[in-house]
Design a protein around this motif. Sequence first.
Motif, PDB file in Angstrom:
ATOM      1  N   ARG A 204       0.859  -1.183   0.000  1.00 12.00           N
ATOM      2  CA  ARG A 204       0.000   0.000   0.000  1.00 12.00           C
ATOM      3  C   ARG A 204       0.896   1.234   0.000  1.00 12.00           C
ATOM      4  O   ARG A 204       1.698   1.436   0.916  1.00 12.00           O
ATOM      5  N   GLN A 217      -1.137  -4.087   4.813  1.00 11.71           N
ATOM      6  CA  GLN A 217      -2.456  -3.763   5.362  1.00 11.71           C
ATOM      7  C   GLN A 217      -3.031  -5.011   6.021  1.00 11.71           C
ATOM      8  O   GLN A 217      -2.917  -6.119   5.490  1.00 11.71           O
ATOM      9  N   PHE A 257      -2.138  -0.508   9.182  1.00  9.91           N
ATOM     10  CA  PHE A 257      -0.957  -0.550   8.323  1.00  9.91           C
ATOM     11  C   PHE A 257       0.296  -0.810   9.150  1.00  9.91           C
ATOM     12  O   PHE A 257       0.451  -0.267  10.251  1.00  9.91           O
TER      13      PHE A 257
END
Length: 483
Positions: A204, A217, A257
């Motif tokens: 990500r 993630q 995250f």
Amino acid sequence: MNRIAILAIATVMFAAACGAQEPVDEALTGAPQSEALGETLADADFREVPASQGQMMLSFAPIVREAAPAVVNVYSTRVTQRRMDPFFERFFGPQGPQSDVQQSLGSGVIVDPSGIIVTNNHVVEQATELRVVLNDRREFEAEILLADDRTDLAVLRVVTDEPLPTLPYAQPGAAQIGDLVLAIGNPFGVGQTVTSGIVSALARTEVGVTDFAFFIQTDAAINPGNSGGALVNMDGQLIGVNSAIYSRSGGSNGIGFAIPIEMVRRVVDAAMTDGELIQPWLGARLQTVTGTIADSLGLDRPQGALIADLYPGSAAAAAGLEQGDIVLAIDGVDVNDEAGANFRYATRAIGEEAEFSVMRDGRRIDVGIPVRIAPADPDPDRQVIGGRNPLAGAELANLSPAFNDELGIDPFARGVIVLAVQRGSAADYFGLRPGDRVLMLQDRRIDRVEDVTDVISGENDSKSSWPIAIERRGQRVERTLRL
């Protein structure tokens, strides 16, 4: 259903439950045993119902038992100074600065038995005192070995007489989408907490938390206080450091995250060797290949990152990359944008070589690119301009990729920048501001600070007309200033 069919089904179920080895009569099943068994396995996709009490009591407890002692609580204290409100000083006279004490809480992971702990930079930023509390409630004062806001990682050290429990690193690239993971930390200060989930996504890059955005993630619940804690796989290995959540309420929404282990190891190694994290610089400006770009290049689908610009003499340019090349992968890991490419390159130490897979003219080629730091040429040559001219009172400096990185501006920017402007000076009067780039002065192109001083020294003090061109926020402005 007739009695014979019921008897056949019951016989098969009984044989399976008892683990019978004898074949079931084909006359009862209506099909050869091997064929029926094959169809059953195919239909079930090899799924199995728990067959014992032991299987029904499967638990993450063994993993947690090994991993939890290596996850710590990090207590940070910040002391800031502020002045009393001027309104009150009118009545009580000048007062000394007032101290404000702020405390915050985060988590950390012990990665070396000598007392090396990795956490998030934002957990310890501006801390005047750090205290680490272990899972067994032992407490230590901690010092910062390295803190890097660009990666949002920090490395701490505590002094201990005995080895501390650690979490082993997972292999780079070991995490896969769908893997079961555990998040361990101290959310909201309630005490060490374990949550479970899966790896929801990899790579990500549009999170905006660090300069090197390339996050794992997960939907394992991560809340305030979990920052700096561990993301652990089913082998009890550290695959990432929990760093941020996506939330409108401040609580977990199932989108968390973690910074991947590749960057964590890079920062820890730097802290334990040089004590300084020197970031490499590729020297290529990349853009995501969209559907429109893919069509224009004759690609069957969007993929990779297009090289839009190269800095002369940079690592990418010296290795032979060209504008129009498409970077598909670095060290075997696919990349699709500039952030992903910069992350993969930055996980390598200075002096190593990164393997780039590039598409050029429809062919895929591999290029080894040495890992280098941003060039510091030319020297900044910081000078405060004096004399009688429109730039008097302005502090100027030469731009270079290394200096630009220090200033936090576009590394490709070149020329001369205004760093500061003295109050009441000519430069202040004419409206020059920090961040302006001086492009022209007296119809002469300005590339270095020495160009400015040459122009000024070549003009006499009676000169009243000064044509000048500057760039401000991407816009070119030309004026003729009169003294």
